[in-house]
Design a protein around this motif. Structure first.
Motif, PDB file in Angstrom:
ATOM      1  N   SER A   1      14.762  -6.240  77.431  1.00 12.79           N
ATOM      2  CA  SER A   1      15.459  -6.414  76.173  1.00 12.79           C
ATOM      3  C   SER A   1      15.968  -5.067  75.887  1.00 12.79           C
ATOM      4  N   ALA A   2      15.388  -3.768  76.146  1.00 11.74           N
ATOM      5  CA  ALA A   2      15.820  -2.409  76.030  1.00 11.74           C
ATOM      6  C   ALA A   2      16.925  -2.240  76.923  1.00 11.74           C
TER       7      ALA A   2
ATOM      8  N   TYR B   1      19.451   6.728  74.517  1.00 13.53           N
ATOM      9  CA  TYR B   1      20.148   5.522  74.154  1.00 13.53           C
ATOM     10  C   TYR B   1      21.354   5.992  75.022  1.00 13.53           C
TER      11      TYR B   1
ATOM     12  N   HIS C   1      11.214  -2.819  79.561  1.00 13.63           N
ATOM     13  CA  HIS C   1      11.404  -4.329  79.304  1.00 13.63           C
ATOM     14  C   HIS C   1      12.867  -4.442  79.203  1.00 13.63           C
TER      15      HIS C   1
ATOM     16  N   GLN D   1      19.592   0.478  75.630  1.00 14.91           N
ATOM     17  CA  GLN D   1      20.352  -0.166  74.375  1.00 14.91           C
ATOM     18  C   GLN D   1      19.464  -0.036  73.244  1.00 14.91           C
ATOM     19  N   VAL D   2      18.403   0.831  73.445  1.00 16.48           N
ATOM     20  CA  VAL D   2      17.597   1.007  72.120  1.00 16.48           C
ATOM     21  C   VAL D   2      17.608   2.459  72.111  1.00 16.48           C
ATOM     22  N   GLN D   3      17.450   3.036  70.732  1.00 14.28           N
ATOM     23  CA  GLN D   3      17.469   4.454  70.265  1.00 14.28           C
ATOM     24  C   GLN D   3      16.718   5.382  71.442  1.00 14.28           C
TER      25      GLN D   3
END
Lengths: 137, 316
Positions: free
Chosen positions: A60-61, A30, A58, A8-10
């Motif tokens: 959070s990604a 992504y 991680h 969910q990150v670029q």
């Protein structure tokens, strides 16, 4: 069966061990789905299906929602009714920003672009942490 | 000159607010207002069908997006948060000039990245980035997604690298808790999700894009309004301070530097002034709140950290 998650990150970075101190062994785009092999203290060891890529990301990604770049009608229906699918590029997107900018030409996004383009490298951060007797997660 | 006066901001935000509408793409006129006030889209669909405003296919589309109603900030993807944050940032830079000292900015980015990597959310869609604002005001802003701005006035309240880390960790705390996007009014998100759900996979049409951009503009206005005029709730500030204490501790910084920084700020802030004092609880009350959460033993603050702090910000 191990579960799938979406990046969910670029640009998702795969590391050799579950730490920001560890070297980057690969990158994942992504919305790409990855297979979670193992989890440890907020980190997940993942494999990228269809490739030989594997490494630690991680938590959070990653998202448990499937992120769809080009959705078909059925995907859209499902997204509308279950919220399980996030449609990448939809909602407050690049397209909306472009429209907003055409309405507000006085706002300067160049400095924001510059701000986002300049970030310290991991090597600089590691040295900064070491010299300052700091800890990296 | 401080371009960010309250009057300027209100003028901007009222312009943004005037542009807005709460409507789905299939709805027109009075029905749009009705949907925004309805508990479920099904009611709107039935009403639309009965009133002859919607044809059968349109009514079914509206009913299908019933779950769009009730969606909240938690359904905003990191990608959307990123675009909101960019525009919040551009709006802030419409009122403050960036500080041109590259060395100082590089240093703040190193300290900021260090603390962001020790947060519960080290990764965001576009990553964390930090910029010094060339202003004597005592202020700092966290735009959703990871763009963090800190004024020279605020840096002057910092007597050590650990204190700089404390300010930046507080801002990272706001981002980690999604405080910015939580200030977006729920009705706006409902409208946005309604458009998206009904609109489907195709490229946004002109009317849909215009409506979504209206909602985007209002959402940005909600966030900027909170950052620059009204401030977050006391609860949100306490959450950000607690996050900061944890982050500093994890990174090896002295979390008590948060208190030292607040003590300096207390001597410099003008009560009721136009900056941090307007949007934050008093430093004294924040110190009272955070002190119990700090560890008994202070972390070391090596001389080298102090040397590089002094070398990086000599003209701040």
């Amino acid at each position: 069966m191990s579960r799938m998650m979406s990046v969910q990150v670029q640009t998702g970075q795969l590391r050799s061990s579950p730490s920001f101190l560890a070297g980057i062994v690969g990158e994942v785009a992504y919305a790409r789905q990855v297979q979670v092999l193992e989890e440890r203290a907020g980190w997940a060891r993942v494999a990228v299906p269809g490739t030989s890529l594997a490494g630690w990301m991680h938590g959070s990604a990653l998202s448990s929602k499937r992120i769809v770049l080009q959705a078909g009608a059925e995907d859209v229906e499902r997204a509308a009714t279950t919220g399980e699918i996030a449609l990448a590029g939809k909602g407050f997107s690049e397209e909306v920003e472009r429209e907003f900018r055409s309405r507000n030409p006085n706002l300067d996004f160049r400095r924001i672009d510059q701000m986002q383009a300049s970030a310290p490298t991991m090597a600089q951060i590691r040295r900064f942490a070491q010299e300052g007797q700091l800890r990296l997660a | 000159m401080n371009l960010w006066s309250r009057r300027d901001f209100l003028a901007w935000s009222s312009k943004a607010g005037l542009a807005g509408a709460c409507a789905g793409p299939l709805l027109t006129g009075g029905l749009a207002g009705l949907l925004s006030g309805c508990k479920t889209a099904e009611i709107a669909a039935d009403f639309g069908r009965a009133a002859g405003v919607l044809d059968e296919q349109q009514a079914q589309s509206v009913a299908r997006v019933g779950t769009a109603i009730g969606r909240s900030f938690e359904d905003i993807t990191p990608e959307q948060e990123y675009y909101i944050g960019r525009t919040v940032g551009a709006t802030i830079l419409g009122s403050y000039k960036p500080y041109a000292d590259q060395g100082a900015n590089a240093y703040v980015n190193l300290v900021g990245t260090m603390v962001s990597l020790s947060s519960d959310m080290p990764e965001t869609f576009g990553g964390y980035h930090f910029l010094i604002l060339d202003s004597d005001e005592i202020n700092a802003f966290a735009a959703p997604g990871g763009l963090i701005f800190i004024t020279r006035g605020m840096l002057r309240c910092c007597v050590s690298e650990d204190a700089v880390a404390a300010v930046l960790a507080h801002e990272v705390g706001h981002i980690q808790h999604h405080h910015g996007i939580q200030t977006i009014q729920r009705a706006r998100l409902t409208s946005a999700f309604t458009i998206l759900a009904a609109e489907g996979a195709r490229t946004l049409g002109g009317a849909d894009l215009a409506q979504l951009t209206d909602i985007f503009e209002e959402s940005v206005s909600d966030v900027v309004n909170t950052l620059a005029v009204n401030g977050y709730s006391r609860t949100a500030e306490r959450e950000a301070d607690r996050a900061a204490a944890v982050i500093l501790d994890r990174a090896g910084y002295d979390s008590a530097a948060l208190v030292s920084m607040l003590e300096v700020m207390d001597t410099k802030l003008t009560p009721g002034g136009p900056d941090f004092a307007r949007t934050h609880p008093s430093p004294a009350s924040r110190i009272r709140d955070i002190r119990p959460a700090l560890p008994a033993v202070r972390a070391s603050d090596p001389a080298l950290r102090q040397q590089r702090f002094l070398a990086a910000l000599p003209r701040i």
